[in-house]
Design a protein around this motif. Structure first.
Motif, PDB file in Angstrom:
ATOM      1  N   ALA A  57     -33.616  25.602 -24.398  1.00 48.08           N
ATOM      2  CA  ALA A  57     -33.000  26.744 -25.081  1.00 48.08           C
ATOM      3  C   ALA A  57     -31.776  26.291 -25.872  1.00 48.08           C
ATOM      4  N   ALA A  58     -30.974  25.393 -25.288  1.00 43.21           N
ATOM      5  CA  ALA A  58     -29.763  24.913 -25.967  1.00 43.21           C
ATOM      6  C   ALA A  58     -30.138  24.179 -27.250  1.00 43.21           C
ATOM      7  N   ASP A  59     -31.176  23.342 -27.194  1.00 44.19           N
ATOM      8  CA  ASP A  59     -31.588  22.599 -28.391  1.00 44.19           C
ATOM      9  C   ASP A  59     -32.054  23.542 -29.495  1.00 44.19           C
ATOM     10  N   VAL A  60     -32.802  24.585 -29.120  1.00 43.30           N
ATOM     11  CA  VAL A  60     -33.278  25.551 -30.127  1.00 43.30           C
ATOM     12  C   VAL A  60     -32.095  26.238 -30.804  1.00 43.30           C
ATOM     13  N   LEU A  61     -31.145  26.738 -29.997  1.00 43.33           N
ATOM     14  CA  LEU A  61     -29.987  27.438 -30.571  1.00 43.33           C
ATOM     15  C   LEU A  61     -29.133  26.503 -31.418  1.00 43.33           C
ATOM     16  N   LEU A  62     -28.870  25.282 -30.909  1.00 42.59           N
ATOM     17  CA  LEU A  62     -27.960  24.374 -31.611  1.00 42.59           C
ATOM     18  C   LEU A  62     -28.568  23.854 -32.911  1.00 42.59           C
ATOM     19  N   SER A  63     -29.903  23.697 -32.936  1.00 46.94           N
ATOM     20  CA  SER A  63     -30.514  23.196 -34.170  1.00 46.94           C
ATOM     21  C   SER A  63     -30.466  24.240 -35.283  1.00 46.94           C
ATOM     22  N   ARG A  64     -30.188  25.512 -34.938  1.00 44.14           N
ATOM     23  CA  ARG A  64     -30.107  26.571 -35.942  1.00 44.14           C
ATOM     24  C   ARG A  64     -28.756  27.269 -35.925  1.00 44.14           C
ATOM     25  N   MET A  65     -27.725  26.583 -35.431  1.00 43.22           N
ATOM     26  CA  MET A  65     -26.437  27.248 -35.265  1.00 43.22           C
ATOM     27  C   MET A  65     -25.886  27.753 -36.591  1.00 43.22           C
ATOM     28  N   GLY A  66     -26.145  27.012 -37.671  1.00 47.14           N
ATOM     29  CA  GLY A  66     -25.640  27.423 -38.985  1.00 47.14           C
ATOM     30  C   GLY A  66     -26.076  28.832 -39.363  1.00 47.14           C
ATOM     31  N   LEU A  67     -27.307  29.188 -39.000  1.00 50.37           N
ATOM     32  CA  LEU A  67     -27.857  30.504 -39.338  1.00 50.37           C
ATOM     33  C   LEU A  67     -26.963  31.637 -38.832  1.00 50.37           C
ATOM     34  N   PHE A  68     -26.403  31.455 -37.630  1.00 51.91           N
ATOM     35  CA  PHE A  68     -25.637  32.541 -37.012  1.00 51.91           C
ATOM     36  C   PHE A  68     -24.281  32.770 -37.688  1.00 51.91           C
ATOM     37  N   PHE A  69     -23.834  31.799 -38.508  1.00 51.09           N
ATOM     38  CA  PHE A  69     -22.567  31.957 -39.217  1.00 51.09           C
ATOM     39  C   PHE A  69     -22.743  32.668 -40.554  1.00 51.09           C
ATOM     40  N   VAL A  70     -23.977  32.706 -41.046  1.00 52.54           N
ATOM     41  CA  VAL A  70     -24.197  33.240 -42.395  1.00 52.54           C
ATOM     42  C   VAL A  70     -23.666  34.676 -42.548  1.00 52.54           C
ATOM     43  N   PRO A  71     -23.974  35.601 -41.592  1.00 52.11           N
ATOM     44  CA  PRO A  71     -23.452  36.967 -41.765  1.00 52.11           C
ATOM     45  C   PRO A  71     -21.926  37.030 -41.828  1.00 52.11           C
ATOM     46  N   ALA A  72     -21.226  36.157 -41.081  1.00 47.92           N
ATOM     47  CA  ALA A  72     -19.756  36.156 -41.131  1.00 47.92           C
ATOM     48  C   ALA A  72     -19.290  35.777 -42.533  1.00 47.92           C
TER      49      ALA A  72
ATOM     50  N   GLY B  11     -31.090  43.371 -42.650  1.00 47.17           N
ATOM     51  CA  GLY B  11     -30.094  42.294 -42.582  1.00 47.17           C
ATOM     52  C   GLY B  11     -30.642  41.055 -41.895  1.00 47.17           C
ATOM     53  N   VAL B  12     -31.367  41.266 -40.789  1.00 44.70           N
ATOM     54  CA  VAL B  12     -31.928  40.138 -40.035  1.00 44.70           C
ATOM     55  C   VAL B  12     -32.986  39.423 -40.880  1.00 44.70           C
ATOM     56  N   ALA B  13     -33.919  40.208 -41.450  1.00 48.44           N
ATOM     57  CA  ALA B  13     -35.018  39.619 -42.219  1.00 48.44           C
ATOM     58  C   ALA B  13     -34.480  38.873 -43.437  1.00 48.44           C
ATOM     59  N   LEU B  14     -33.579  39.522 -44.186  1.00 47.20           N
ATOM     60  CA  LEU B  14     -33.022  38.885 -45.387  1.00 47.20           C
ATOM     61  C   LEU B  14     -32.354  37.555 -45.018  1.00 47.20           C
ATOM     62  N   THR B  15     -31.528  37.574 -43.961  1.00 48.05           N
ATOM     63  CA  THR B  15     -30.780  36.372 -43.587  1.00 48.05           C
ATOM     64  C   THR B  15     -31.727  35.243 -43.178  1.00 48.05           C
ATOM     65  N   ILE B  16     -32.728  35.557 -42.338  1.00 43.54           N
ATOM     66  CA  ILE B  16     -33.624  34.498 -41.865  1.00 43.54           C
ATOM     67  C   ILE B  16     -34.493  33.969 -43.005  1.00 43.54           C
ATOM     68  N   VAL B  17     -35.017  34.867 -43.838  1.00 44.60           N
ATOM     69  CA  VAL B  17     -35.859  34.419 -44.962  1.00 44.60           C
ATOM     70  C   VAL B  17     -35.057  33.502 -45.882  1.00 44.60           C
ATOM     71  N   VAL B  18     -33.851  33.936 -46.251  1.00 41.28           N
ATOM     72  CA  VAL B  18     -33.020  33.126 -47.153  1.00 41.28           C
ATOM     73  C   VAL B  18     -32.674  31.788 -46.494  1.00 41.28           C
ATOM     74  N   TYR B  19     -32.347  31.824 -45.201  1.00 34.78           N
ATOM     75  CA  TYR B  19     -31.945  30.592 -44.509  1.00 34.78           C
ATOM     76  C   TYR B  19     -33.101  29.590 -44.443  1.00 34.78           C
ATOM     77  N   VAL B  20     -34.308  30.097 -44.136  1.00 32.65           N
ATOM     78  CA  VAL B  20     -35.476  29.205 -44.050  1.00 32.65           C
ATOM     79  C   VAL B  20     -35.752  28.560 -45.414  1.00 32.65           C
ATOM     80  N   LEU B  21     -35.638  29.368 -46.483  1.00 27.20           N
ATOM     81  CA  LEU B  21     -35.832  28.818 -47.835  1.00 27.20           C
ATOM     82  C   LEU B  21     -34.736  27.802 -48.160  1.00 27.20           C
ATOM     83  N   ALA B  22     -33.489  28.122 -47.760  1.00 30.38           N
ATOM     84  CA  ALA B  22     -32.372  27.207 -48.036  1.00 30.38           C
ATOM     85  C   ALA B  22     -32.559  25.893 -47.282  1.00 30.38           C
ATOM     86  N   GLU B  23     -33.113  25.990 -46.073  1.00 34.84           N
ATOM     87  CA  GLU B  23     -33.381  24.773 -45.289  1.00 34.84           C
ATOM     88  C   GLU B  23     -34.439  23.907 -45.964  1.00 34.84           C
TER      89      GLU B  23
END
Lengths: 121, 230
Positions: A57-72, B11-23
């Motif tokens: 679980a830690a590896d899954v979360l950490l490999s995508r940690m950047g995603l969780f900052f995007v909304p901020a 918000g969730v869908a937009l963020t994940i779709v954009v992030y996957v494309l950005a990756e």
């Protein structure tokens, strides 16, 4: 999601919850998740929690940690007025300070490690 | 469309779709400046402006993803535990580096902003910019800054670190993975750490350690340093 991943996530959330519970009792304003990290590290060290229970679980979360900052980051659009007025000093301060911190931290670590190495050698 | 945009799903869908494309773009280009975090932020802002979706509508879903930051911070204990032997060996240099970085961050950010004519509130808001978002917001409140501006400054700082942190270290002549990870984690918290984890496992673990320790160090010294430079 396989059972291992779900169990790992459950443990991470449980430690975060414990961290949030302990954090207000501390004299410094340390956030709950950071306290949770210290608690989990302690539990791993004492072998109360086995590494393989949380690793997946830690590896899954950490490999995508950047995603969780995007909304901020997207939150900047709620402050366009202030940013339009003072963007130059803000951006300059962040750039200058980031380079300065990288240098100060990295070179201090190197210098102290070298000093200690010399004393030992 | 307007109704749909108000649901958290948007918000969730937009963020994940954009992030996957950005990756995917990042995997192709391999250019540090195209790191998925800044690219996603800019793409989503442009999308919201084009579709005229208010920020609050996006934030309903954004908050759900932000929630996962909590367990991710807890998860940083795993790389720390795995690398514990190599980290314990260098406990003293690591502590010294983080303290130097914490003081440098507050002093250089506030003095640069002040020198260039930023207002007092903005100067205070930038002071905690190198620590992880939840700590930075709490500190900003305490010292009289504008917490949402602090959150923006923290993310911008992180984007600089994700895009260029390891490169800047290399250009300055830092080759050691522990020193680099420590520098990137201390200067650029979780976003820098996310990038560091891609570059080097040991460096990533050290960067994760630096997030927590710099948060602690800055919480203690910020009021003292501000008395001197604020």
């Amino acid at each position: 999601m396989n059972r291992g991943l779900l169990a790992g996530l459950a443990l991470l959330l449980a430690f975060q919850l414990a961290g949030e519970g302990v954090a207000p009792l501390l004299p410094l304003p340390i956030p709950g998740p950071v306290v949770g990290m210290v608690l989990l590290l302690t539990a791993l060290g004492l072998r109360v929690v086995k590494l393989e229970w949380v690793k997946g679980a830690a590896d899954v979360l950490l490999s995508r940690m950047g995603l969780f900052f995007v909304p901020a980051g997207v939150g900047v659009i709620a402050h366009t007025e202030l940013l339009r007025r003072e963007w130059m000093p803000i951006v300059a301060a962040l750039l200058v300070s980031t380079v300065a911190v990288l240098a100060a931290t990295g070179f201090t670590e190197r210098a102290v490690a070298r000093l200690r190495g010399r004393r030992r050698g | 469309m307007a109704e749909l945009a108000r649901t958290p799903l948007f918000g969730v869908a937009l963020t994940i779709v954009v992030y996957v494309l950005a990756e995917a773009l990042y995997a192709r280009l391999r250019a540090p400046l195209a790191h998925p975090v800044p690219v996603s932020i800019v793409t989503i802002i442009v999308t919201l402006l084009l579709l005229a979706v208010p920020y609050d509508a996006y934030a309903a879903g954004g908050k759900l993803l932000l929630f996962l930051l909590g367990p991710s911070v807890v998860a940083l204990a795993v790389p720390l535990y795995v690398q514990r032997a190599r980290l314990a060996e260098r406990a003293l240099p690591i502590t010294a580096g983080i303290l130097a970085g914490a003081v440098t961050s507050i002093v250089t950010a506030t003095l640069t902003a002040k020198g260039l004519g930023a207002s007092h509130e903005v100067v205070l808001s930038l002071a905690p910019k190198s620590v992880t978002t939840p700590i930075a917001i709490g500190l900003s409140e305490r010292i009289g800054g504008i917490p949402p501006l602090t959150a923006c400054a923290v993310v911008l700082t992180g984007c600089i670190g994700a895009a260029l942190g390891p490169e800047l270290c290399r250009w300055m002549g830092l080759r050691d993975p522990v020193a680099t990870g420590l520098a990137v984690g201390t200067a650029c918290h979780g976003i820098g750490t996310a990038r560091m984890l891609e570059v080097d496992a040991l460096g990533g673990a050290v960067a994760g350690l630096a997030i927590g320790l710099n948060g602690l160090a800055t919480s203690v010294i910020l009021p003292l340093v501000l008395r001197w430079v604020g």
